[in-house]
Design a protein around this motif. Structure first.
Motif, short mmCIF file in Angstrom:
data_model
loop_
_atom_site.label_atom_id
_atom_site.label_comp_id
_atom_site.label_asym_id
_atom_site.label_seq_id
_atom_site.Cartn_x
_atom_site.Cartn_y
_atom_site.Cartn_z
N PHE A 1 13.42 1.06 8.48
CA PHE A 1 12.57 0.97 7.30
C PHE A 1 11.19 1.49 7.68
N THR A 2 10.40 1.80 6.67
CA THR A 2 9.03 2.27 6.91
C THR A 2 8.12 1.06 7.11
N LEU A 3 7.40 1.07 8.20
CA LEU A 3 6.39 0.04 8.42
C LEU A 3 5.07 0.54 7.84
N LEU A 4 4.58 -0.14 6.81
CA LEU A 4 3.30 0.20 6.22
C LEU A 4 2.21 -0.68 6.81
N GLN A 5 1.19 -0.05 7.34
CA GLN A 5 0.06 -0.74 7.97
C GLN A 5 -1.17 -0.51 7.12
N CYS A 6 -1.77 -1.59 6.69
CA CYS A 6 -2.93 -1.50 5.81
C CYS A 6 -4.05 -2.35 6.41
N TRP A 7 -5.26 -1.81 6.44
CA TRP A 7 -6.36 -2.56 7.04
C TRP A 7 -7.69 -2.21 6.38
N GLY A 8 -8.58 -3.18 6.41
CA GLY A 8 -9.89 -2.95 5.84
C GLY A 8 -10.86 -4.03 6.22
N PRO A 9 -12.17 -3.77 6.13
CA PRO A 9 -13.19 -4.73 6.53
C PRO A 9 -13.51 -5.70 5.39
N TRP A 10 -13.82 -6.93 5.77
CA TRP A 10 -14.22 -7.95 4.81
C TRP A 10 -15.74 -7.96 4.73
N VAL A 11 -16.26 -7.54 3.60
CA VAL A 11 -17.71 -7.50 3.39
C VAL A 11 -18.03 -8.48 2.26
N ASP B 1 9.97 -10.40 -0.50
CA ASP B 1 9.94 -9.04 -1.03
C ASP B 1 10.03 -8.06 0.13
N TRP B 2 11.17 -7.37 0.24
CA TRP B 2 11.35 -6.42 1.33
C TRP B 2 10.55 -5.13 1.15
N ASP B 3 9.94 -4.95 0.00
CA ASP B 3 9.06 -3.81 -0.20
C ASP B 3 7.61 -4.26 -0.30
N ALA B 4 7.28 -5.36 0.35
CA ALA B 4 5.93 -5.92 0.24
C ALA B 4 4.85 -4.95 0.68
N GLY B 5 5.17 -4.07 1.62
CA GLY B 5 4.17 -3.13 2.10
C GLY B 5 3.62 -2.22 1.01
N LEU C 1 -2.67 -5.91 7.73
CA LEU C 1 -1.37 -6.35 7.23
C LEU C 1 -0.31 -5.31 7.58
N GLU C 2 0.86 -5.78 7.98
CA GLU C 2 2.00 -4.90 8.22
C GLU C 2 3.21 -5.49 7.50
N ASP C 3 3.78 -4.71 6.61
CA ASP C 3 5.00 -5.10 5.91
C ASP C 3 5.83 -3.86 5.63
N PRO C 4 7.12 -4.04 5.34
CA PRO C 4 7.99 -2.88 5.21
C PRO C 4 8.06 -2.27 3.82
N GLU D 1 -11.57 -1.69 -0.29
CA GLU D 1 -10.92 -0.39 -0.30
C GLU D 1 -10.35 -0.16 1.10
N ALA D 2 -9.06 -0.33 1.22
CA ALA D 2 -8.41 -0.36 2.53
C ALA D 2 -7.84 1.00 2.92
N ASN D 3 -7.44 1.07 4.18
CA ASN D 3 -6.76 2.24 4.74
C ASN D 3 -5.27 1.94 4.85
N VAL D 4 -4.46 2.99 4.85
CA VAL D 4 -3.03 2.79 4.99
C VAL D 4 -2.43 3.90 5.85
N ARG D 5 -1.45 3.51 6.65
CA ARG D 5 -0.68 4.48 7.42
C ARG D 5 0.76 3.99 7.49
N ALA D 6 1.68 4.86 7.87
CA ALA D 6 3.10 4.53 7.87
C ALA D 6 3.75 4.96 9.18
N GLU D 7 4.75 4.19 9.59
CA GLU D 7 5.52 4.50 10.79
C GLU D 7 7.01 4.34 10.49
#
Length: 267
Positions: A256-266, A178-182, A144-147, A195-201
């Motif tokens: 704006f900050t692009l928040l990138q969040c990702w994780g595996p579906w188990v 929601d402009w702060d959805a990230g 997922l990527e949202d700001p 339990e996901a990972n997150v990074r920002a750009e």
């Protein structure tokens, strides 16, 4: 969901904005895919790909033995995406008109599901995540990527441009967005047991960079919506003042900050 229900669908100005958006944020997507790892021969889907989205990135990531599906509900956007696919010879990319909330895509058939700026305008995170998880294979990855709007500024301060940003945020809010959805990504993943990972750009935009015009682009794309709560003469004055601010020597800004969040579906 129909294309007419999407806040920005079907406008020429929106197609141009999406092209620029994809170019600006493509390096951040490339860095994220490098962090995720090799994707050779994988099957990936870009939900709401618009005119470009991650199509080019995913095409390279899955390689000639993989497949990328790009979806959107707007035929004009898909037509623009189809031209990109043809012009760049992306032979492993197919496009489909598909409704996120009534998808016809094959369940549990993708190794990676990507959605950028999809929760921001729609604001239906749990429903959207349910769809994404229904499409990914066990062990596959949802991205997922949202700001986060907090870093969207101009230097020196630009009151008219900042006010157009505030009006854009309000237009989205009034339609459930929601402009702060990230900021909600990690909690959203966690609510599904991931339990996901997150990074920002964040990017600095030098004077004259076309992405500095983003508040004005939104003011055009959202004009009908804005006029439901802003007087026409006030909006026109803000546009004129914003144009003048952008012409001031040395005007630069941060995205704006692009928040990138990702994780595996188990399962």
């Amino acid at each position: 969901m129909t294309s007419s229900e999407y806040l920005l669908a079907g406008q020429v100005s929106e197609l141009e904005r999406l092209k620029l958006q994809s170019r600006v944020w493509e390096p951040s997507g490339r860095r994220l895919l490098e962090e995720i790892g090799e994707g050779g021969d994988a099957r990936a889907v870009d939900i709401g790909c618009g005119v470009m989205g991650w199509l080019r990135l995913l095409s390279a990531w899955v390689g000639p033995g993989g497949e990328v599906v790009g979806t959107d509900i707007d035929d004009a956007m898909l037509a623009a995406a189809d031209r990109l696919v043809a012009d760049e010879g992306l032979g492993n990319v197919v496009l489909r008109n598909d409704d996120l909330f009534a998808t016809s895509l094959e369940p549990a058939s993708f190794d990676l599901v990507h959605a950028r700026y999809e929760i921001t305008p729609l604001g239906r995170g749990p429903e959207q995540m349910t769809t994404y998880l229904g499409l990914v294979r066990p062990g596959g990855i949802v991205v997922l990527e949202d700001p986060d709007i907090g870093s969207w500024h101009f230097n020196p301060p630009a009151p008219a441009l900042e006010q157009l940003i505030a009006l854009t945020v309000e237009a989205f809010r009034r339609t459930g967005g929601d402009w702060d959805a990230g900021r909600q990504h990690l909690d959203l993943f966690r609510s599904f047991g991931i339990e996901a990972n997150v990074r920002a750009e964040v990017f600095a935009l030098a004077p004259g960079h076309p992405y500095l015009r983003l508040p004005l682009q939104f003011a055009t794309a959202l004009e009908a919506r804005l006029l439901s709560f802003v007087r026409a003469e006030e909006l026109e004055q803000l546009r004129n003042d914003a144009e003048a601010e952008l012409k001031e020597p040395g005007r630069w800004g941060t995205t704006f900050t692009l928040l990138q969040c990702w994780g595996p579906w188990v399962t």
